[in-house]
Design an enzyme around this catalytic site. Structure first.
Site, PDB file in Angstrom:
ATOM      1  CB  SER A  72      -0.919  -0.031   1.179  1.00 45.33           C
ATOM      2  OG  SER A  72      -0.107   0.237   2.260  1.00 45.33           O
ATOM      3  CB  SER A  74       0.328   3.079   4.580  1.00 45.34           C
ATOM      4  OG  SER A  74       1.327   1.845   4.899  1.00 45.34           O
ATOM      5  CE  LYS A 135       0.775   0.898   8.840  1.00 47.15           C
ATOM      6  NZ  LYS A 135       0.216   1.752   7.788  1.00 47.15           N
ATOM      7  CB  SER A 220      -0.901   5.640   7.523  1.00 48.85           C
ATOM      8  OG  SER A 220      -0.007   4.492   8.526  1.00 48.85           O
TER       9      SER A 220
END
Length: 264
Positions: A72, A74, A135, A220
């Site tokens: 993705s 994010s 992350k 996100s």
């Protein structure tokens, strides 16, 4: 990836058990019955061929480095859709496959580290729970963090931001966002922000937990929405981009300049 891990462990153990059983019992019976004229069973032949390969792959993937594909936007602008990365599996301790239990503690995440982890989920029945997410660590145990108006306040001190203008976008994602340099203590990295702030809040990070956020701050699904990341969910530290390829046969994009790039 979880299914692949289960299959890899099952095949490795299965082929190893076949070889062990043959060495301890069946090979002796064949030798006693017919000597060299009694051929080795096909199953044993396959196990002998595949066990060393499977064992090496299992050890490397579980304890040294694991591949991961960015799914993705994010983590834009630092990690793009189609990036294939490597995850250092021993940065935060050696862990067993399948249950992720730590067996040898070697280190802990630092602010600014980009980590891969088992997603804790929004709820017990979340279908994405247990999938691997990626992350950036923003808060470590003992930190007091406030996210307000697209800016971070860490332990009472607002972080410094340098505005680098508008982001050009990638595969139609992130275009028009503000490109900023965020100055974490001892670590700088770029982030994307829009005028519509999401996920404002305040957190106190206890022992054994981390606050993680995506670099694409307004696009996100991260700790601002589902809570703090438990230490036992960590898989490892992302450290290298080894390929960028989007779509089947790279039809949506291929960026050779990203190959071999370290992850900041």
């Amino acid at each position: 990836m979880k299914l692949f891990e289960i299959l890899l462990v099952v095949l490795t153990l299965g082929s190893g058990l076949v070889l062990l059983a043959d060495r301890l019992y069946f090979a002796k019976r064949r030798a006693a019955r017919a000597g060299l004229l009694d051929s080795e069973p096909v199953l044993v032949d396959y196990a002998r061929a595949f066990f060393p390969v499977l064992a090496i792959v299992l050890v490397v993937r579980s304890f040294i480095a694991e591949p991961y594909k960015i799914p993705s936007s994010s983590m834009m602008p630092n990690l793009l859709i189609g990036d294939f990365i490597l995850v250092n599996k021993f940065s935060y301790g050696l862990r067993l496959p399948l249950n992720n239990a730590k067996i040898v503690p070697l280190g802990e995440p630092k602010r600014g580290d980009v980590v891969v982890f088992h997603f804790p989920g929004h709820a017990d029945n979340d279908p994405a729970k247990g999938e691997n997410f990626i992350k950036r660590v923003i808060g470590v145990p003992g930190d007091e963090i406030v996210f307000q108006g697209n800016g971070l306040i860490l332990n009472g001190q607002p972080l410094k931001y340098d505005n680098k203008g508008l982001y050009a976008g990638h595969l139609g994602q992130g275009e028009g966002s503000q490109l900023l340099v965020e100055h974490l203590p001892g670590r700088t990295h770029t982030v994307l922000e829009t005028e519509y702030a999401r996920g404002e809040g305040q957190w106190t990070v206890p022992a054994g937990k981390y606050l993680v956020m995506g670099d694409n701050r307004d696009n996100s699904d991260d700790g601002r929405f589902w809570g703090l990341l438990p230490e036992e969910n960590l898989r490892g530290k992302a450290f290298l981009i080894w390929l960028n390829c989007s779509g089947w046969f790279c039809k949506d994009g291929f960026e050779p300049s990203r190959i071999g790039t370290g992850i900041n």
